[in-house]
Write a protein that holds these residues in place. Sequence first.
Motif, PDB file in Angstrom:
ATOM      1  N   VAL A  75     -38.861 -38.258   3.131  1.00 35.07           N
ATOM      2  CA  VAL A  75     -38.730 -36.947   3.979  1.00 35.07           C
ATOM      3  C   VAL A  75     -38.432 -35.724   3.095  1.00 35.07           C
ATOM      4  CG1 VAL A  75     -37.552 -35.513   5.801  1.00 35.07           C
ATOM      5  CG2 VAL A  75     -37.934 -38.015   6.012  1.00 35.07           C
ATOM      6  N   SER A  76     -37.609 -35.776   2.076  1.00 35.63           N
ATOM      7  CA  SER A  76     -37.350 -34.500   1.313  1.00 35.63           C
ATOM      8  C   SER A  76     -38.381 -34.331   0.176  1.00 35.63           C
ATOM      9  CB  SER A  76     -36.128 -34.632   0.620  1.00 35.63           C
ATOM     10  OG  SER A  76     -36.135 -36.027  -0.065  1.00 35.63           O
ATOM     11  N   HIS A  77     -39.230 -35.344   0.047  1.00 34.13           N
ATOM     12  CA  HIS A  77     -40.236 -35.140  -1.047  1.00 34.13           C
ATOM     13  C   HIS A  77     -41.539 -34.565  -0.164  1.00 34.13           C
ATOM     14  CE1 HIS A  77     -43.126 -35.802  -3.837  1.00 34.13           C
ATOM     15  NE2 HIS A  77     -44.220 -35.911  -3.071  1.00 34.13           N
ATOM     16  N   GLU A  78     -41.651 -34.648   1.009  1.00 35.25           N
ATOM     17  CA  GLU A  78     -42.714 -33.931   1.674  1.00 35.25           C
ATOM     18  C   GLU A  78     -42.237 -32.703   2.006  1.00 35.25           C
ATOM     19  OE1 GLU A  78     -45.588 -35.154   2.172  1.00 35.25           O
ATOM     20  OE2 GLU A  78     -45.250 -37.012   1.507  1.00 35.25           O
ATOM     21  N   LEU A  79     -40.910 -32.312   2.329  1.00 31.45           N
ATOM     22  CA  LEU A  79     -40.666 -30.890   2.760  1.00 31.45           C
ATOM     23  C   LEU A  79     -40.659 -30.160   1.488  1.00 31.45           C
ATOM     24  CD1 LEU A  79     -37.636 -31.769   5.224  1.00 31.45           C
ATOM     25  CD2 LEU A  79     -40.138 -31.164   5.583  1.00 31.45           C
TER      26      LEU A  79
END
Length: 270
Positions: free
Chosen positions: A42-46
Amino acid sequence: DYDTDFSFKELGEKMHEMNQKNAEMDMMMEMENYRKEYIGNVSHELKTPLFSIQGYIETLRDGGVEDLNVRDKYLERIDKSVERLLNIVKDLDMINRFESGQIDLKFSSFDINHLIQEIFDLLDLEAERESMTMQLQTTQSQLFVFADKQKISQVLINLISNAVKYANREEAQIIVATREGMKNIHISIEDNGMGIKPENLPRIFERFYRVESSRNRKDGGSGLGLAIVKHILEAHKQPINVESVYLSGTKFKFKLDKSPQEKIKKPKLP
Ligand code: ADP
């Protein structure tokens, strides 16, 4: 005698208890790894769109704001990145609601062919590609299904926009086919694109999974589209099938219940 028997029994129970504890520990470790991976994804995508926004703002601050053309171009880009962030969050929210059983389907009868045409019109405008054909092949002009229209629309949008995204660069050809079977309406979405290698095929429905080549694409999504497709169809108690030939094309297939009307329309011959 009694004593030895008893201690054996006790030993057995102790070992059983230990095994159970180990299994519990394994399960907890697995859940912990899963949680870490999920948060990482999730943090990578955001991060990607957020870093872009930061960069655009910096350019505007460094004088870009003075030049009207530059200003408009960068504001537009910021807008696109924000939209991308919102879409990721919406997708995550949808997956989350599916996984915690909070989604209620709203069933109704609707013509799947009509819905497909509407989606063609929508995606045709967005695609802005010159040599692209999107075609609906069908056995009847109208085919009524009984399903959640909004959710099925999401399934079709995700599959058809993937077909557009991964279709042949020079001459994209997308065929959506619908036909009436004995019990169900059959739907398939086929493209003449890059295809998927057999070793990657089993993983494409996992959330965040993207084949390496798609990761590097500018227009690649976040890898949530097919996970959502699978959830929605599972909620309709329908599986999804995929066939793909690497460098040649991909075909997704699924079924939906016939609408009660469709079932009455053609009574079985005695
Ligand atoms: P994405 O947002 O990356 O498109 P999806 O969940 O929709 O994520 O798809 C997962 C991955 O499956 C894609 O990144 C791509 O590698 C592969 N894929 C999906 N549809 C197709 C297709 N029609 N042709 C080739 N590859 C596809």
